[in-house]
Design an enzyme around this catalytic site. Structure first.
Site, short mmCIF file in Angstrom:
data_model
loop_
_atom_site.label_atom_id
_atom_site.label_comp_id
_atom_site.label_asym_id
_atom_site.label_seq_id
_atom_site.Cartn_x
_atom_site.Cartn_y
_atom_site.Cartn_z
N HIS A 191 0.82 -1.21 0.00
CA HIS A 191 0.00 0.00 0.00
C HIS A 191 0.85 1.26 0.00
O HIS A 191 0.38 2.33 -0.37
CB HIS A 191 -1.01 -0.04 1.14
CG HIS A 191 -2.13 -0.98 0.84
ND1 HIS A 191 -2.15 -2.26 1.31
CD2 HIS A 191 -3.20 -0.84 0.03
CE1 HIS A 191 -3.21 -2.88 0.83
NE2 HIS A 191 -3.87 -2.05 0.05
N GLU A 433 -10.70 -11.58 -4.20
CA GLU A 433 -9.25 -11.44 -4.00
C GLU A 433 -8.66 -12.57 -3.17
O GLU A 433 -7.48 -12.56 -2.86
CB GLU A 433 -8.93 -10.07 -3.39
CG GLU A 433 -9.70 -9.71 -2.15
CD GLU A 433 -9.34 -8.31 -1.62
OE1 GLU A 433 -8.35 -7.72 -2.05
OE2 GLU A 433 -10.08 -7.83 -0.73
N ASP A 457 -4.10 -8.77 -3.94
CA ASP A 457 -4.18 -9.85 -2.96
C ASP A 457 -4.35 -11.21 -3.63
O ASP A 457 -3.77 -12.20 -3.19
CB ASP A 457 -5.34 -9.61 -1.99
CG ASP A 457 -4.95 -8.61 -0.92
OD1 ASP A 457 -3.85 -8.76 -0.36
OD2 ASP A 457 -5.72 -7.66 -0.67
N CYS A 504 -9.87 -3.87 -9.61
CA CYS A 504 -9.30 -2.67 -8.98
C CYS A 504 -7.90 -2.93 -8.47
O CYS A 504 -7.31 -2.11 -7.79
CB CYS A 504 -10.22 -2.17 -7.88
SG CYS A 504 -10.58 -3.41 -6.64
#
Ligand code: PEP
Ligand code: MG
Length: 580
Positions: A191, A433, A457, A504
């Protein structure tokens, strides 16, 4: 001149002088004192201990309200350190003997204990070192009257070099001051890397030796596109990179002309291009890059860098602002995905061996329905002000999805009873995910209106490759045949069940991969705003039938490397300017 190799985290080139950032580092000044100053230093110590005690108790209170008593109790170990009489006596004895300021003595004494604890055979004592270290820093900060350093306070342009940066630290950076950043550890879809892309700050992570080899104040070039850091560059190299910088800016400028054109192939197959955001501040960039909406609002960032939880009202304002500004385009709110590599700053959530596989995302929300409900109430109320959709992260099976939907249903009933309006037709979807969700998406399809594939993920869980570990980053392959098969299956099953399917994960924003995803029939591509124009250019450069043939061929290949080379060659064929 020397070049360090790392992992490209956010594209672009920047050059400037280095500033080291270490959120943990506390410089302790050494000062001689006279004998009659000893009582004053003891008093300073007592005051710092009292202040630290108050701080810990107030964090405990907050924890017990927000996370439960058992979490508050974790900090009891910190309080015990403060109450340790023998430690106090040792410090006073040191003050008298060495006649140095109390910060220096305190630091020496506690470090001695830390060393002894870390070497002991006793597992319990060994585990206490983290508590003592935490208290050491807190007491030192109080003695020195210091707040912890933050990247928001910079007042000059620098290249930040750090061993590691958390997503919340990165979120505090301002583009005007941080030209680029470089870290020793981290992976391409951490992230921290994602945040750098959102902020449009070039970044290289996973360099391993950055903090060892780079000097403070040194002039460096950071190439976030190739994942390289050039130390002490000569004039020719600087010129070459300046040309590169201009080329990059020129390409971006040209691509921005596509802003108002549809994401449509040469043979008129249209897809939706949406943006991923972490905070509402990113809306101007979303609009400037011509997104068709928001495909992922990572709402957990509203919970970071603060000492309490955001209220329902605060969240409502944030969701409403985004919904209103993008209306009539859709905005997909993802319920909080705390855990993994994103933690509440003030909360001492128990350390987990595998945080990405632990108490994270919807698991946390279902365990704390009180916190989850507040978020759902805020989303439902904001649904009156635009085209909001909701999705849950890290769904692993039908039961979890049903439980989340049940809580949503209860929240709707509650709002109805209170006479609070909301959109009854708001679409709810699931992120796919987790491999178990991918393999049972036919079952999940019956419970939702859409899927959004979270490849960041999905790749880490399917290939068993930690997304933030630079040592195994070479195994993190979006083009691995297993990933191709899983994605194709999710899209096909979604369509067979009349759902639209988006993505996404970062994969949706990488040009050669977007060609593949287009051919697989993906309906929506959501990525960081700055990546949108290049994805649009890929889509506008090809025939849908060509993209489909690329998929057919790619699925026959046996390794990730082969697929990668084939996709780059295919893209080069149709859009040579977009391939490095
Ligand atoms: C993903 O996992 O692909 C995703 C989009 O969610 P995050 O990166 O926030 O985990
Ligand atoms: Mg995810």
């Amino acid at each position: 001149m020397n070049t360090l190799k790392g992992i490209p985290a956010a594209p672009g080139v920047a050059m400037g002088r280095v500033m080291f950032f270490d959120s943990e580092d506390i410089v302790v000044p050494k000062r001689a004192i006279t004998e009659d100053q000893v009582p004053y230093e003891v008093l300073r110590l007592e005051e710092a201990l009292i202040k630290t005690r108050h701080q810990i108790i107030s964090i405990q209170k907050k924890l017990s309200v927000e996370l439960g008593q058992e979490h508050a109790e974790i900090l009891n170990a910190h309080l015990l350190v403060l109450e340790d009489q023998s430690l106090r006596e040792e410090i006073i004895h040191g003050l008298r003997r060495q006649l140095l300021n109390v910060e220096t003595i305190f630091n020496e004494v506690i470090r001695r204990h830390l060393k002894a604890f870390s070497r002991t055979e006793d597992e319990y004592l060994r585990e206490r070192t983290a508590d003592i270290e935490d208290v050491r820093k807190r007491i030192l900060r109080n003695l020195l009257g210091k707040q912890s350093a933050t990247l928001a306070q910079l007042d000059q342009q620098v290249v930040v070099v750090a061993h590691d940066l958390s997503p919340s630290e990165t979120a505090q950076m301002h583009k005007q001051h941080v030209l680029a950043f470089v870290t020793d550890i981290g992976g391409r879809t951490s992230h921290t890397a994602i945040m750098a892309k959102s902020l449009e700050i070039p970044a290289v992570v996973g360099v391993a030796v950055a903090t060892k080899k780079i000097q403070k104040g040194e002039f460096v070039i950071v190439d976030g596109t190739r994942g390289e850091v050039i130390l002490d560059p000569d004039q020719d190299t600087i010129k070459r990179y300046e040309v590169e910088q201009r080329r990059h800016q020129e390409l971006n400028r040209q691509l921005l002309h596509l802003k108002d054109l549809p994401a449509e192939t040469l043979d008129h197959h249209t897809v939706v291009l949406s943006a991923n955001i972490e905070l509402p501040d990113e809306l101007p960039s979303v609009i400037a890059h011509g997104a068709d909406g928001i495909g992922l609002f990572r709402t957990e960032f509203l919970y970071l860098n603060r000492s309490d939880f955001p209220t329902e009202e605060e969240q409502y304002e944030a969701y409403r602002t985004v919904a209103e500004q993008l209306s009539p385009h859709p905005v997909i709110i993802r319920t909080m995905d705390l855990g993994g590599d994103k933690f509440f700053s003030p909360m001492q959530v128990p350390t987990e061996m595998n945080p990405f596989m632990g108490w994270r995302a919807v698991r946390f929300s279902l365990a704390r329905p009180d916190i989850f409900r507040l978020q759902l109430r805020a989303v439902m109320r904001a649904s009156m002000h635009g085209n909001l959709k909701l999705m849950y992260p890290m769904i692993s099976g039908v039961e979890e999805l049903r439980r989340a939907n049940e809580i949503l249903h209860e929240v709707k009933q509650e709002l109805t009873r209170e006479g609070v309006p909301f959109s009854a037709t708001m679409e709810v979807g699931a992120m796919i995910e987790v491999p178990s969700a991918a393999l049972t998406c036919d079952l999940l399809a019956k419970e939702v209106k859409f899927f959004s594939i979270g490849t960041n993920d999905l790749i880490q869980y399917s290939l068993a490759v930690d997304r933030v570990n630079e040592k195994i980053a070479y195994l993190y392959e979006p083009t691995h045949p297993a990933i191709l098969r899983l994605i194709k299956q999710i899209i096909d099953v979604g369509h067979a069940n009349k759902l639209w399917v988006g993505m996404c994960g970062e994969m949706a924003g990488e040009p050669p991969l977007s060609l593949l995803l287009l051919g697989m029939g993906l309906d929506e591509f959501s990525t960081s705003p700055a990546q949108l124009p290049i994805v649009k250019q890929v889509i506008r450069s090809v025939e849908y039938s060509f993209a489909k043939s690329v998929v057919e061929e790619a699925l026959t290949l046996r390794t990730g490397k082969e697929v990668e080379a084939f996709l780059s060659a295919s893209l080069k064929h149709v859009a040579p300017a977009l391939v490095e």
